[in-house]
Structure formats: C-alpha cells, structure tokens
Design an enzyme around this catalytic site. Structure first.
Site, PDB file in Angstrom:
ATOM      1  N   TRP A  30      39.453  41.031  58.243  1.00  0.00           N
ATOM      2  CA  TRP A  30      40.066  41.439  57.065  1.00  0.00           C
ATOM      3  C   TRP A  30      39.958  42.774  56.947  1.00  0.00           C
ATOM      4  O   TRP A  30      39.378  43.539  58.254  1.00  0.00           O
ATOM      5  CB  TRP A  30      39.540  40.764  56.089  1.00  0.00           C
ATOM      6  CG  TRP A  30      40.969  40.469  54.912  1.00  0.00           C
ATOM      7  CD1 TRP A  30      40.445  40.236  53.601  1.00  0.00           C
ATOM      8  CD2 TRP A  30      41.149  38.760  54.710  1.00  0.00           C
ATOM      9  NE1 TRP A  30      41.475  40.426  52.758  1.00  0.00           N
ATOM     10  CE2 TRP A  30      41.550  39.108  53.980  1.00  0.00           C
ATOM     11  CE3 TRP A  30      41.054  38.053  56.045  1.00  0.00           C
ATOM     12  CZ2 TRP A  30      42.884  38.261  53.454  1.00  0.00           C
ATOM     13  CZ3 TRP A  30      42.445  37.043  55.283  1.00  0.00           C
ATOM     14  CH2 TRP A  30      42.449  37.233  54.283  1.00  0.00           C
ATOM     15  N   ASP A  31      40.481  43.649  55.443  1.00  0.00           N
ATOM     16  CA  ASP A  31      40.303  44.462  55.784  1.00  0.00           C
ATOM     17  C   ASP A  31      38.916  45.686  55.268  1.00  0.00           C
ATOM     18  O   ASP A  31      38.676  46.691  55.504  1.00  0.00           O
ATOM     19  CB  ASP A  31      41.342  45.948  54.836  1.00  0.00           C
ATOM     20  CG  ASP A  31      41.474  44.787  53.356  1.00  0.00           C
ATOM     21  OD1 ASP A  31      40.342  43.928  53.200  1.00  0.00           O
ATOM     22  OD2 ASP A  31      42.048  45.209  52.577  1.00  0.00           O
ATOM     23  N   TRP A  32      38.471  44.730  54.687  1.00  0.00           N
ATOM     24  CA  TRP A  32      36.641  45.324  54.843  1.00  0.00           C
ATOM     25  C   TRP A  32      35.812  44.325  56.198  1.00  0.00           C
ATOM     26  O   TRP A  32      34.109  44.251  56.449  1.00  0.00           O
ATOM     27  CB  TRP A  32      36.080  44.199  53.416  1.00  0.00           C
ATOM     28  CG  TRP A  32      36.698  42.856  52.705  1.00  0.00           C
ATOM     29  CD1 TRP A  32      37.670  43.195  52.396  1.00  0.00           C
ATOM     30  CD2 TRP A  32      36.173  42.438  53.304  1.00  0.00           C
ATOM     31  NE1 TRP A  32      38.142  41.858  52.024  1.00  0.00           N
ATOM     32  CE2 TRP A  32      37.088  40.817  52.934  1.00  0.00           C
ATOM     33  CE3 TRP A  32      35.412  41.049  54.092  1.00  0.00           C
ATOM     34  CZ2 TRP A  32      36.388  39.876  52.880  1.00  0.00           C
ATOM     35  CZ3 TRP A  32      34.872  40.591  54.268  1.00  0.00           C
ATOM     36  CH2 TRP A  32      35.383  38.699  53.921  1.00  0.00           C
ATOM     37  N   ASN A  70      44.580  32.521  47.103  1.00  0.00           N
ATOM     38  CA  ASN A  70      45.037  33.782  46.510  1.00  0.00           C
ATOM     39  C   ASN A  70      45.450  34.919  46.985  1.00  0.00           C
ATOM     40  O   ASN A  70      45.705  35.087  48.493  1.00  0.00           O
ATOM     41  CB  ASN A  70      43.130  34.487  47.287  1.00  0.00           C
ATOM     42  CG  ASN A  70      43.398  36.169  47.140  1.00  0.00           C
ATOM     43  OD1 ASN A  70      43.083  37.131  46.101  1.00  0.00           O
ATOM     44  ND2 ASN A  70      43.869  36.625  48.249  1.00  0.00           N
ATOM     45  N   GLU A  71      46.858  35.469  46.118  1.00  0.00           N
ATOM     46  CA  GLU A  71      47.933  36.138  46.664  1.00  0.00           C
ATOM     47  C   GLU A  71      48.863  35.632  47.174  1.00  0.00           C
ATOM     48  O   GLU A  71      49.742  36.505  47.839  1.00  0.00           O
ATOM     49  CB  GLU A  71      46.921  37.505  46.946  1.00  0.00           C
ATOM     50  CG  GLU A  71      45.793  38.432  46.518  1.00  0.00           C
ATOM     51  CD  GLU A  71      45.325  39.562  46.839  1.00  0.00           C
ATOM     52  OE1 GLU A  71      45.033  40.156  46.265  1.00  0.00           O
ATOM     53  OE2 GLU A  71      46.232  39.699  47.742  1.00  0.00           O
ATOM     54  N   GLU A  89      40.850  41.367  40.337  1.00  0.00           N
ATOM     55  CA  GLU A  89      40.651  42.050  40.998  1.00  0.00           C
ATOM     56  C   GLU A  89      41.283  43.417  40.761  1.00  0.00           C
ATOM     57  O   GLU A  89      42.108  43.952  40.492  1.00  0.00           O
ATOM     58  CB  GLU A  89      41.343  41.428  42.323  1.00  0.00           C
ATOM     59  CG  GLU A  89      40.459  40.551  43.755  1.00  0.00           C
ATOM     60  CD  GLU A  89      41.140  40.510  44.924  1.00  0.00           C
ATOM     61  OE1 GLU A  89      41.762  41.826  45.537  1.00  0.00           O
ATOM     62  OE2 GLU A  89      41.343  38.987  44.922  1.00  0.00           O
TER      63      GLU A  89
END
Length: 907
Positions: free
Chosen positions: A200-202, A478-479, A577
């Site tokens: 993921w981006d994190w 989510n999203e 968020e």
C-alpha cells in the site's frame, strides 16, 4: 495438542482412556462440548528445501522463515517466500474408542488463504478466504494416529492464476498492479485476503501465507453456540429490551432439540430459560434461537463514548444444551456449550436531515439522545503480518487513542476484521468503531464462487462483531465508489459493466448479509466511504460526485497547497479521512536498518506515495529552515521537520472541522488518517511502528481535548477567528478569560498581553471574536519578529492554549541559539506484574525561546513523554519520560536522550 473443558485430556491428547475411569472422573462435566487445539506443526516449502518443526499457531511463512522482513530492504529480499507453495502438517493421536458417538468437527478459524485441507490423505475441502472460518466433519476419518495437511498456494501465484482465467474471457478487474513505487505484487483484489499485504502507499508487500488463527477439534453431539448477537433498545420509559439471537453451528443434517439458559446476574434476578425447543425442533438449515428479554431501566447504567460518561458493560452468559430426539440426552454425551460476552446499553442514530445551510443533509451521530462530534483517527492492522498482531500492541494503540480524547476509530477496509480482544477493549474504552468491510481501492470479480465466499465472510464477521456497543456502523468498502466514478483505474471503458458488478457485490450481497444483524440501535450500513450517505439512494448508490461536501462523508487530501492554511480545506458534513505524511524518528530508522544502509536511500525506497517525498519537503520548506541536501544535518532535519509540518497541518485542519460544528455547514466528524504504522516508513501515522508517538499524537491530546481554544487565520481579512470548543455536556463557565500573549522570537516570556472575559457553550462551539492581526502586533511587534500565544484560562489555570505564527518560522527575525541545556533530574522504577516501568524527569533550561522542543529516547523501548514538540518560552521546563524496560534503568544518561529545536537549524 491443547485440550479444553476437562475430560478430553485423557483420550484426545494421546493417553489411553479407560471407560470406567472416564466415567468416574468426568461425571456430569462430560456433557460439555470439548474443544482441543492442535499445536506442534511442521512447515515445509514445495521442494522441501525449507522445513521447520514444532511450530505453534498463529503462524505464517514470513514470521517463521523471514522475521526480518521489516528490516533494511528485506521487503524485497525475502519476497521469494511469497512465491512458494507451503504445507503445514500435524501428526496427532486420537482415542477413537472414547469418542464413538456424536460428531467431531475440525475447525480452522483462519487460513491465509488459498489452500487444500487433507486428513489422512482424504481431501476435506478447499479454502479461499482468509476471513472465513472453515469447519469439516471428520468423525469418520479420525484414526488412532492422524496426519493433517494444509497445502497453501503462493498468494502471488494464486492471484495471478485467477486474473489469467478472467483475462481468457476478455475481462479485467482493475487495478491489476500497484504503482511501481509500491514495490508490490499484482492482483490483490483476486483474493479474499488482507488487501494491504500486497503493498500500500504506507506499507510493504509481505503477502503472507499460513494458519493465522487457531485450529481446533470440536467434539459435540449435534450443535454448538458460535455467536450471540444482542440488539439493545429502549422500548418505553420503564424498560430496555435485549433482542437476542444465538447463532448455532449444527452438524449431522437433522433437526434437533435444545434448551438455552441466559445468566445475567447484574441485570436479572433469575436465569432466563428458553425451553421452547425441548419439544419443538430447531432447523439444522438455519439454527438460530431468537428471543426478547426486557430489563428494568433502574437496573441499567448507560454506556457512553469516551469523554461523555462511563463505559458500563454487563456480562451475559449463555448455556446451550442440544441433542437429537425427544428424550433428554445421556449424561456423557457432548451436548452443552457456552458463550460469554459483555453488552452495553446505549442508543445510536445517524442523523441525515436537511442541513442548516439549505443544501443537502446533515451527517452526524446521536448517542443516547446527544449529538456528538466524532473525533478520532483511522486504524490499520497493527502488523503487516496478521499472525504477528498481539494484544499488547492493540492495547497500546487503543489506549493511546483514548488518551488523545478520541471517541471514534475507523477500521479501514484494506486490513482485517480485528480480533475479539480489539472490540472488547474498544467497548471498555468507549471508542466507537466505524467498521469497513474488507474491500478497498479496487474493483472486484463477481463470479459465483467469489460471491459465495464473500457472503460467508460478511455473515460470519458481522455475527461475531454485531453485539459490541462500540460498533457504530458498518460500511461495505473503502473508496470503491469514488474509484469507479472518477475513473481511477480506467473503468470508463466499460462503465456499465463495472457499475452493474459494483451493485451486485455490495448491494445484492454484502448489504444483504449485513441486514441479518441489523440493529434498531445501529444505523443501516453505508455502501461506501466516502459517499453521499442517504442522498446516494436516489443515484442507486453510485453518485456522480461521492465527495459532495453537502452530504455524507468525504476524504480530503491536498498536497499542492499550504497545509498550515485553513483556507484550503473544504466545509463538509463529516470527514472520515484526511492527513499529511511524516517520517518516524531517527532512532526508529536506526532500529530497522543495517549499518551499510544509506538512510536517505532507505527512506526513498520505503516512500510509496506516487509523488515521492515532494509533498513532505514542499510543506517543510514553506515554514521551516530545512538545510540543503548535501549538508550533514539534512536527514535529521528532514525527519524532525516532517513531524512538525504534519502535526501543524493536521492540527489546523482538525480545528477547522471542529469549529464548523455550529455553523450552517454543520461539520460533525473528523477522523484523520492514520493512527498507526506497520513498519518504519514515510506515512500519515501519528504513532510509529514501535508504538512511539510522533509529534502529531502528542499534539492530538491538545487539539482533540474536550475544551480547546482555536485561533484560525483568515487571509482575506488578515485576522484570527477565535473559537472556544466544548464537548462537555455540563461545564463551569465562571472566571473564564482568553489571554493573548505577544512573544518576541528573541526574548523569553510574553512581552505584551491582552485579556477578555469569555464563556463556553456546553456540547458546542462559542464563536468568540475575530481579531485583526494588526490589533495584536503593534509598535515594536511585527509579523517577522513576533508570534502569538492564546490561552483559555479559568482564573490562573490554563485550560487550553494555541500558537499562531504570522510568518514562516524560517523567516523569523531574532530567533537564535536558545542556549538549551538539559539534565535528568530524577529517576523512579516500579516493578509491576507485567513490566518494569521507568519514570524520568528531565529539566530543560533555555536563555531564549526554543521552538518545537523535541525529545527522543535512544533506547529500544516504547516510551511516552508528558509533552513533545512544544514551544518553550520560560527559562525552565520539566518533561516527564516513562518507558517499560527489562530492568530498572538507573544508569540512563543524557546521551540516551536526543533533544532538538528548530533553532538548531536556523541559518
């Protein structure tokens, strides 16, 4: 093997059990359902080159063969583990003569993920969902000595195989692969697995495989209690009602009889006996016992979210006796199972009515009749390897959230459905849970097998979680609505197909299953986050703009403008968020790298944001004196300054949303991204992987406090808009004043002060005044040589304070070396039952103002400080450091603590 419920220790654990001895020892207790955990596993890869024995559960290939996956560049170096196939095997003995009647279930509470299960070389079944419990009747297959094998496919190859099958039909389900910066794996959406494990981006790609929960033999006659849901509601002025549904697992394919007893010693004077099914039968196809139980209102103390009251929980204990036929079962038959849980009595509504500004609807939570501003954060898994999550980690994170005055956490949809312990602790801490189902940032296939697996996933997890008073709302994804309509993954080319598949997955399947646990005291599920909430119904739940500020919830990120400027932010109803990145402290990086690693290169490798470090550096350079990249102190400055920039941006944005509560915008929620981390890396978190708070979390204790003063800059009028926020339902408004202190960068203590009387509005915002900057900075004070401190006081007590900096700090005139010195003033050590807790007081002395004083413990311990990242404008200040260590740290030295100030980097 590990046995429970007593009498199984003789036969099922390998010893020879004599029938007469069994009867004498077991007596009446052998009517209990018996549960035996299987341990002592051997794990082997496909070609046998890697093998290890004597392993316990939970387990995964990384935690066993690559525990250093989060160090250095091992997220890449150990990836070969995820590309292999693995076999978990277990050899166990079983006394088949003793267990000749009834049924024996082999239950896997969590297999990660695509596997075949064999017992004594007989195929029991195939698994394809990490979030599903799988049970097999093995009564006829068990022998004196047994071989259990779980053959687990490489998740990377299994996902690719499913994608290839779709491609053969000329169908794609985007996104196929993550951005290159993620260093990830493709086709995460093909598997019902923790989506973030593919990167993921994190977070890193660590596509785990293994048995991440317990494996048990369950021995019983016909049925066992699996889950209990308790829907609490107020029925009149004299009673609460508990609508109770006991979900049973039944084997054997026959309807059966049963008797249920409820013990609620704090609520009811006598046990409740449900004996309807002593003569009638329970359907084995839908084995549920459902009934209502009123509770006198005087017996109940209401459960409240954190900050509003106590979290009183009442224990309920259920005993089920289930058997076949009209006659009572024999004494030794395994008919009795138990379930214990705790419930809280509260009402909770999501209020979506026409908004005060006349456009769209409100989006706010009303708990026990009180409208509450939801303030908190987003929770990701506490470890990227699901089998490595511990109660200690979870406890620290949730207690940290409570300490920062949060009342809601959003369990994000790309992780896992959290453990029972997580929700039990949330109940006891008063942390409401916004619960996403595990679908995130992707389209998903809608084949029959996939949908069947999803239905079982949602059904099992919703039944498990639904009784918790902390669970406020379910959300299906989510999203994914935003991703679809905004063409994140090229869905416009087949828009009709993707819209149809979206509705089939979430409306026809996920929402349908969530209705099974619908509560009168819980809002109906949302289809996505962000979404337009109630207003999205008119669009059949795919709106042209799911980020409408006038409806539902929004996610907001803007990395191109100045995050310290409140003018860049939207005026929404609810923000679920938002946030900015920062880097963990320098010592955290030291703990996770090796000596040969170049720190800046490792930071770049772990920076998965598509824009790289540019947003972080840009925000830092707007306000802080970042050295040039070629300077020796660049890396330390960048890490430290990133935390200041993140904390200030999140503070400003959160304060804006809190201040909009009683305006026509009616903003009623702010959950910033994100609470925690899964490794040491650039991310949006406020708490690093080791559990140490970044500056953001220290500041969150102040900007989320129940009473807070807010001073937001309005560029159009060059003024400060001062608001006083109060979440308390009752508040003492006597002797309240605001004090505005003017400080020079070059001198300690305020140079000038102005004060005025104020009041507070209970559970609301008092809009105090708008003050032109020119009215506060006059004469010798300019925007570059001075800054402002605003305090809310009751008498001489400072209740809350905030600062405003009229210019960038890098342009501050008069800011010099503060002459900072610090000493360890005292040490204390407390030996508790679990840990040795060390407490240290640190005295800091300065000669001139010290900007954002930052302390870091250079020891591998989890620690907290009384404050961090603070402005010191007095000659002496004391900070308290607490940490747990293996021993009393009497020899802690000054060199074990790093102290930084922005002054250190001024040119």
């Amino acid at each position: 093997m590990k046995c429970r419920n007593g009498c199984g220790i003789f036969g099922a654990c390998g010893a020879v059990l004599v029938g007469i001895l069994a009867f004498l020892i077991c007596g009446v207790h052998c009517d209990k359902v018996e549960v035996i955990e299987l341990g002592n596993w051997t794990i082997t890869n496909q070609n046998g080159s890697l093998t290890i024995a004597n392993q316990s559960l939970p387990s995964g290939i990384y935690s066993v063969f690559g525990p250093q996956v989060l160090d250095s560049y091992n997220d890449i170096g150990l990836r070969y583990l995820a590309h292999d196939n693995w076999t978990y095997s277990n050899v166990f003995q079983f006394d088949v003569r003793h267990y000749q009647r009834g049924h024996i279930n082999l239950t896997f509470h969590g297999i990660d993920t695509v596997a075949e299960v064999r017992l004594n070389h007989q195929l029991l079944g195939r698994t394809d969902n990490m979030f599903v419990r799988y049970s097999y009747d093995v009564s006829s297959l068990l022998q004196a000595e047994n071989l259990l094998e779980v053959e687990i496919q490489s998740p990377v190859l299994a996902a690719l195989a499913r994608a290839n099958i779709l491609n053969e039909t000329n169908k794609s389900v985007p996104p196929e692969c993550p951005p290159d910066r993620y260093h990830g794996e493709c086709h995460m959406n093909m598997l019902r697995k923790m989506q973030a494990s593919f990167s993921w981006d994190w977070g890193p790609a660590a596509p785990s495989a293994g048995i991440w929960k317990t494996v048990e033999l369950e021995i019983y006659e016909v049925a066992v209690i699996r889950d209990v849901d308790v829907d609490v509601s107020r029925i009149n002025g004299s009673h609460w009602n508990m609508h109770i549904r006991c979900y049973l697992d039944a084997v054997g394919g026959q309807d059966f009889n049963g008797k249920l007893v409820l013990y609620a010693v704090e609520l009811l004077d006598h046990p409740v006996v449900v004996d309807t099914y002593v003569l009638e039968t329970i359907s084995h196809l839908a084995p549920v016992i459902e009934f209502d139980q009123p509770v006198p209102i005087e017996k109940v103390r209401t459960w409240w979210p954190n900050g509003y009251g106590e979290q009183k929980l009442y224990p309920l204990h259920f005993t089920l006796k289930a058997w076949l036929g009209p006659d009572e079962p024999e004494v030794r038959s395994k008919t009795k199972s138990h379930k214990s849980l705790r419930v809280g009595f509260r009402t909770l509504e999501l209020i979506e009515v026409p908004a005060p500004d006349g456009v769209g609807n409100t989006f706010l939570f009303r708990v026990n009749g009180v409208e509450m501003f939801m303030k908190g954060s987003n929770y990701i898994p506490s470890h990227i390897l699901p089998e490595m999550q511990t109660n200690d980690q979870i406890s620290h994170l949730l207690r940290s959230a409570k300490e920062a005055h949060m009342n809601m956490l959003r369990v994000w949809g790309g992780g896992v459905y959290e453990s029972d312990y997580f929700y039990q602790l949330a109940d006891s801490l008063g942390l409401l849970i916004w619960q996403d189902m595990m679908f995130a940032c992707a389209m998903y296939p809608v084949g029959d097998d996939f949908l069947s697996s999803v239905r079982e996933e949602v059904r099992q997890n919703a039944m498990r979680l639904s009784h918790h008073p902390s669970v406020a709302i379910f959300v299906t994804n989510n999203e994914n609505e935003a991703a679809l309509v905004q063409n994140w993954y090229g869905t416009f080319s087949e828009r009709d197909r993707f819209e149809s598949e979206y509705r089939e997955l979430y409306l026809a399947n996920v929402i349908h299953e969530l209705k099974l646990v619908s509560h009168s005291s819980r809002p109906k599920p949302l289809v996505s986050s962000p979404s337009n909430g109630k207003a999205s119904e008119q669009d059949n739940y795919i709106s042209s703009n799911p980020q409408d500020n006038h409806n539902g919830d929004v996610h907001f990120y803007d990395y191109l403008r100045d995050g310290w400027d409140p003018g860049i932010y939207p005026r929404p109803r609810f923000v679920s968020e938002y946030g900015f990145q920062s880097f963990p402290g320098a010592y955290a990086w030291q703990r996770s790298n090796i000596d040969s690693d170049d720190l800046l290169h490792l930071i770049s490798h772990r920076q998965h944001h598509p824009l790289g470090n540019v947003p972080v550096i840009t925000l830092v350079e707007r306000h802080l004196p970042l050295p040039l990249p070629e300077e020796d102190n660049y890396a330390n400055a960048l890490i430290y300054f990133s935390q200041i920039a993140q904390a200030m941006a999140t503070k400003v944005e959160t304060e804006l949303y809190r201040s909009l509560r009683d305006t026509p915008h009616k903003t009623m929620g702010a959950l910033y991204w994100q609470l925690n981390d899964v490794w040491v890396a650039p991310s949006w978190s406020g708490i690093d992987f080791y559990g140490n708070w970044k500056i953001l979390h220290y500041w969150a204790r102040d900007f989320l406090a129940p009473i807070a003063i807010v001073a937001l800059y309005e560029s159009s009028t060059d003024s400060l808009n001062i608001s006083l926020i109060c979440d308390q339902l009752e508040v003492d408004t006597r002797e309240l004043t605001v004090v505005a202190n003017v400080h020079l960068w070059s001198q300690l203590l305020p140079r000038e002060s102005t004060s005025w009387a104020v009041t507070l509005r209970p559970n609301g915002v008092q809009y105090d005044k708008v003050i032109p900057i020119a009215d506060l900075l006059q004469g010798q004070f300019t925007k570059t040589n001075a800054f402002l401190e605003l305090q809310l006081r009751r008498g001489q007590e400072v209740i809350s304070k905030t600062h405003f900096f009229p210019s960038s700090i890098s342009a501050a005139v008069g800011l010099e070396d503060p002459g900072l010195e610090y000493e360890i003033a005292s040490r204390n050590c407390l030996n508790t039952s679990d840990v040795i807790r060390n407490s240290v007081s640190i005295t800091i002395q300065v000669k001139r103002p010290a900007v954002f004083v930052y302390l870091e413990l250079l020891k591998p311990y989890r620690y907290t400080l009384s404050e961090n990242g603070f402005m010191q404008t007095t000659p002496m200040h004391v900070v308290y450091l607490t940490f747990d260590a293996p021993a009393c740290s009497w020899l802690l030295r000054k060199s074990d603590i790093r102290v930084l100030t922005v002054n250190d980097f001024m040119r």
